[in-house]
Design a protein around this motif. Structure first.
Motif, PDB file in Angstrom:
ATOM      1  N   ASN A  11       5.086   6.453  -3.868  1.00 32.55           N
ATOM      2  CA  ASN A  11       3.838   6.876  -4.504  1.00 32.55           C
ATOM      3  C   ASN A  11       3.212   7.987  -3.682  1.00 32.55           C
ATOM      4  O   ASN A  11       3.247   7.951  -2.453  1.00 32.55           O
ATOM      5  CB  ASN A  11       2.885   5.674  -4.598  1.00 32.55           C
ATOM      6  CG  ASN A  11       1.458   6.075  -4.896  1.00 32.55           C
ATOM      7  OD1 ASN A  11       0.613   6.093  -4.003  1.00 32.55           O
ATOM      8  ND2 ASN A  11       1.203   6.405  -6.145  1.00 32.55           N
ATOM      9  N   ASN A  43       4.069   8.419  -9.147  1.00 29.16           N
ATOM     10  CA  ASN A  43       5.212   7.770  -8.514  1.00 29.16           C
ATOM     11  C   ASN A  43       6.485   8.580  -8.750  1.00 29.16           C
ATOM     12  O   ASN A  43       6.585   9.330  -9.732  1.00 29.16           O
ATOM     13  CB  ASN A  43       5.415   6.363  -9.068  1.00 29.16           C
ATOM     14  CG  ASN A  43       4.268   5.438  -8.712  1.00 29.16           C
ATOM     15  OD1 ASN A  43       3.570   5.637  -7.722  1.00 29.16           O
ATOM     16  ND2 ASN A  43       4.068   4.412  -9.522  1.00 29.16           N
ATOM     17  N   THR A  59      -3.040   8.761  -5.261  1.00 28.16           N
ATOM     18  CA  THR A  59      -2.877   9.116  -6.673  1.00 28.16           C
ATOM     19  C   THR A  59      -2.120   8.006  -7.402  1.00 28.16           C
ATOM     20  O   THR A  59      -1.676   7.028  -6.794  1.00 28.16           O
ATOM     21  CB  THR A  59      -2.070  10.427  -6.835  1.00 28.16           C
ATOM     22  OG1 THR A  59      -0.668  10.150  -6.588  1.00 28.16           O
ATOM     23  CG2 THR A  59      -2.541  11.507  -5.873  1.00 28.16           C
ATOM     24  N   SER A  60      -1.939   8.203  -8.693  1.00 29.44           N
ATOM     25  CA  SER A  60      -1.128   7.272  -9.496  1.00 29.44           C
ATOM     26  C   SER A  60       0.285   7.821  -9.724  1.00 29.44           C
ATOM     27  O   SER A  60       1.036   7.275 -10.525  1.00 29.44           O
ATOM     28  CB  SER A  60      -1.810   7.029 -10.848  1.00 29.44           C
ATOM     29  OG  SER A  60      -1.949   8.257 -11.553  1.00 29.44           O
ATOM     30  N   THR A  63       5.626   1.621  -2.702  1.00 24.32           N
ATOM     31  CA  THR A  63       4.899   1.150  -3.890  1.00 24.32           C
ATOM     32  C   THR A  63       4.767  -0.367  -3.946  1.00 24.32           C
ATOM     33  O   THR A  63       4.125  -0.895  -4.842  1.00 24.32           O
ATOM     34  CB  THR A  63       5.610   1.608  -5.171  1.00 24.32           C
ATOM     35  OG1 THR A  63       6.942   1.070  -5.181  1.00 24.32           O
ATOM     36  CG2 THR A  63       5.676   3.126  -5.252  1.00 24.32           C
TER      37      THR A  63
END
Length: 207
Positions: free
Chosen positions: A114, A121, A118-119, A160
């Protein structure tokens, strides 16, 4: 006791009560602020065991090395491995008394990462062994990143929380990026000082 003295005592008590209430409110707000800073829900508690590296595999440069243990049956497969405080790879069973450490430089390794904060991946892969060997830099590829994500140089990548490895462990730093019609890729450099490492920390438990 005169009326004046009673009045003074009452005023002192009232003042102390107000002070106590205000102090309690201040301490409560301070506690909330500190807990936000700690963000305890995001902290992953895990335990490690430290082992010396007893053999490097020169044919594979820094892709793999071995550590001895009393009995690998006391452990699970694919434990996470830390070097210098950074996630460096995974441990595989080699024989009854040793683990083969496969770093993320190994072309056989794939690992979900990740972009910190942030989101976004992507999938970390060891695909640049020749460039790593020539430059001495520990370079990998992160594929399948969102095409429109604004990923910049020096952004950090972290775990993650998949495959039994705790979330939020730092892995690599972005060097550069490229896009095609569908996805974005990042060239990254591992943060773990693999070349100079004498020991590894095996993640043996997380809570």
């Amino acid at each position: 006791m005169t009326l004046r003295e009673e009045n003074q005592i009452f005023r002192n008590q009232l003042s102390q009560k107000n002070f106590d209430e205000l102090e309690f409110k201040r301490l409560k707000q301070e506690n909330i602020a500190l807990r936000k800073q700690l963000n305890l829900k995001e902290i992953n508690f895990y335990q490690t065991e430290v082992f010396p590296i007893y053999e490097r595999h020169p044919i594979k440069w820094n892709y793999e090395f071995s550590v001895r243990v009393l009995d690998t049956r006391a452990y699970k497969e694919s434990y996470g491995v830390m070097v210098g405080g950074y996630l460096a790879g995974r441990a595989k069973f080699e024989n009854k008394n040793s683990f083969r450490i496969k770093t993320f430089l190994n072309s056989d390794e794939e690992f979900a990462v990740n972009v910190q904060g942030t989101s976004w991946n992507g999938l970390l892969r060891g695909e640049y062994q020749e460039e790593s060997l020539k430059t001495g830099r520990l370079i990998c590829l992160v594929d399948y990143l969102p095409r429109d994500a604004e990923i910049k140089e020096d952004m950090l990548l972290q775990s993650t929380g998949t495959l039994g490895i705790p979330k939020g462990l730092l892995v690599a730093r972005v060097i550069r990026t490229e896009r095609d019609e569908v996805v974005q890729r990042a060239y990254v450099e591992l943060l773990a000082p693999i070349e100079s490492a004498d020991y590894i920390s095996l993640i043996v438990d997380q809570k």
